[in-house]
Every structure is written in C-alpha cells, then in structure tokens.
Write a protein that holds these residues in place. Structure first.
Motif, PDB file in Angstrom:
ATOM      1  N   ARG A 155      -5.486   8.445   3.122  1.00 34.76           N
ATOM      2  CA  ARG A 155      -6.654   7.907   3.844  1.00 34.76           C
ATOM      3  C   ARG A 155      -7.363   9.025   4.611  1.00 34.76           C
ATOM      4  N   ARG A 178     -19.273   8.056  -4.803  1.00 35.90           N
ATOM      5  CA  ARG A 178     -17.954   7.420  -4.762  1.00 35.90           C
ATOM      6  C   ARG A 178     -17.036   7.993  -5.834  1.00 35.90           C
ATOM      7  N   LEU A 221     -13.453   9.923  -5.429  1.00 37.88           N
ATOM      8  CA  LEU A 221     -12.254   9.517  -6.179  1.00 37.88           C
ATOM      9  C   LEU A 221     -11.687  10.686  -6.973  1.00 37.88           C
ATOM     10  N   ARG A 268      -4.904   4.559  -8.570  1.00 36.84           N
ATOM     11  CA  ARG A 268      -4.787   3.210  -8.015  1.00 36.84           C
ATOM     12  C   ARG A 268      -4.832   3.247  -6.487  1.00 36.84           C
ATOM     13  N   SER A 308      -8.385   4.607  -5.234  1.00 37.70           N
ATOM     14  CA  SER A 308      -9.427   3.598  -5.407  1.00 37.70           C
ATOM     15  C   SER A 308      -9.298   2.497  -4.361  1.00 37.70           C
ATOM     16  N   SER A 309      -8.090   2.043  -4.152  1.00 34.29           N
ATOM     17  CA  SER A 309      -7.850   0.988  -3.165  1.00 34.29           C
ATOM     18  C   SER A 309      -8.233   1.458  -1.756  1.00 34.29           C
ATOM     19  N   LEU A 320     -10.323   3.881  -0.948  1.00 34.12           N
ATOM     20  CA  LEU A 320     -11.767   4.072  -0.864  1.00 34.12           C
ATOM     21  C   LEU A 320     -12.466   2.734  -0.638  1.00 34.12           C
ATOM     22  N   LYS A 321     -12.042   1.692  -1.349  1.00 33.32           N
ATOM     23  CA  LYS A 321     -12.624   0.357  -1.142  1.00 33.32           C
ATOM     24  C   LYS A 321     -12.397  -0.114   0.287  1.00 33.32           C
ATOM     25  N   ASP A 322     -11.186   0.088   0.807  1.00 30.62           N
ATOM     26  CA  ASP A 322     -10.874  -0.317   2.187  1.00 30.62           C
ATOM     27  C   ASP A 322     -11.741   0.439   3.194  1.00 30.62           C
ATOM     28  N   ILE A 360     -14.677   1.862   2.678  1.00 30.52           N
ATOM     29  CA  ILE A 360     -16.065   1.407   2.559  1.00 30.52           C
ATOM     30  C   ILE A 360     -16.227   0.063   3.272  1.00 30.52           C
ATOM     31  N   ARG A 361     -15.256  -0.834   3.093  1.00 32.51           N
ATOM     32  CA  ARG A 361     -15.293  -2.140   3.757  1.00 32.51           C
ATOM     33  C   ARG A 361     -15.271  -1.959   5.275  1.00 32.51           C
ATOM     34  N   ASP A 418     -18.650  -0.738   6.411  1.00 32.19           N
ATOM     35  CA  ASP A 418     -19.620  -1.833   6.399  1.00 32.19           C
ATOM     36  C   ASP A 418     -19.416  -2.752   7.594  1.00 32.19           C
TER      37      ASP A 418
END
Length: 154
Positions: A93, A113, A117, A128, A131-132, A134-136, A138-139, A142
């Motif tokens: 992270r 993005r 990655l 895996r 990616s997970s 990066l999504k967290d 970004i969330r 936001d």
C-alpha cells in the motif's frame, strides 16, 4: 562474515576470484557453517526482510533476488513464509501510494492506473494484491474528496 550476513554461493564466488582452490573453499565454508558464521537460511530471512522493509520489494522480486544468489528452494520458501501478510500488504500500500503521489495524472485515467499497476508488479507485488490495493486506495481517495466537498458546502 561477522560484520554482515553472507551466503555460501557468494562466499564460493569470492574465494574463486581470490584464487582459492574449490576444495579449500568448500572446507572453509563448512567450517564457517559449523561456527555459525554462515547460514543460508538466516541470510535468506535477512535478505527478504531488508528488501521488503527498506526497498519496498514484493515476494516475486525477492524470490528472483534469492534465486539469483543460487540459494536453495527450502531457504527461499522459509524466508517468504516468515513475512507477515499484514506487514506485506501495508508495504505494498505504501509503495502504491507513493507512486500515485509521484504520478502527474494521479489515478484519473485508465493509462495512469495501468502504469501504477505495472510499477507495483515490477516491484514484485502480485497482480491480484496490487489491483485490489489500487482499487481500495482509489475508493479511499473518492471518499475523502466527497467528505471534503461536504465540509466545503457547509
């Protein structure tokens, strides 16, 4: 050997460059192992810890590094098994967040993005996990932006 960890393949290579005959080098290494100056398992653990903690490397890159040192599969597997999952994810992270801050576009586009990655994967983190995370991230970004807008409106 008393100053820093060494592995037997590195010692063999050093002694070879010094012109020490192979038989003599093997005897020296065996004696160093008996006296506990050299331990490939201890070296692998220290290498894995240092590369994860200080260099921000993932498991895949650590494996490559240890494999390049010609260490045994058992030493490599043991060193990786001692990495705690929570610590590993925290470091991944941190690496991804640092790359996002460094990026001019941030995470605003698909290409940016993908660059982040690819960077995480080049650092040895599994696709895996990267990616997970990066999504967290970004969330989280936001959510923070939404919270800031709410406060600004009041």
């Amino acid at each position: 050997c008393s100053r820093c960890e060494q592995c037997t393949p590195d010692l063999s290579k050093k002694m070879s460059t010094w012109g020490v005959p192979a038989g003599d080098a093997d005897r020296v290494i065996r004696k160093l192992e008996e006296l506990n100056f050299v331990d490939d398992f201890r070296y692998a653990r220290a290498y894995a810890y240092d590369k994860l903690e200080y260099s921000g490397w993932g498991r895949n890159k650590i494996i490559q590094g240890l494999w390049a040192k010609r260490l045994s599969r058992a030493a490599i597997e043991q060193s990786l098994s001692e990495i705690e999952d929570e610590q590993y994810v925290d470091i991944a992270r941190r690496v991804i967040k640092a790359k996002i801050r460094q990026s001019k576009e941030g995470v605003s586009t698909f290409d940016s993005r993908m660059k982040i990655l690819r960077f995480a994967m080049q650092r040895g983190f599994e696709a895996r996990i990267a990616s997970s995370l990066l999504k967290d991230i970004i969330r989280e970004m936001d959510d923070t932006d939404t919270d800031n807008e709410t406060w600004d409106e009041q």
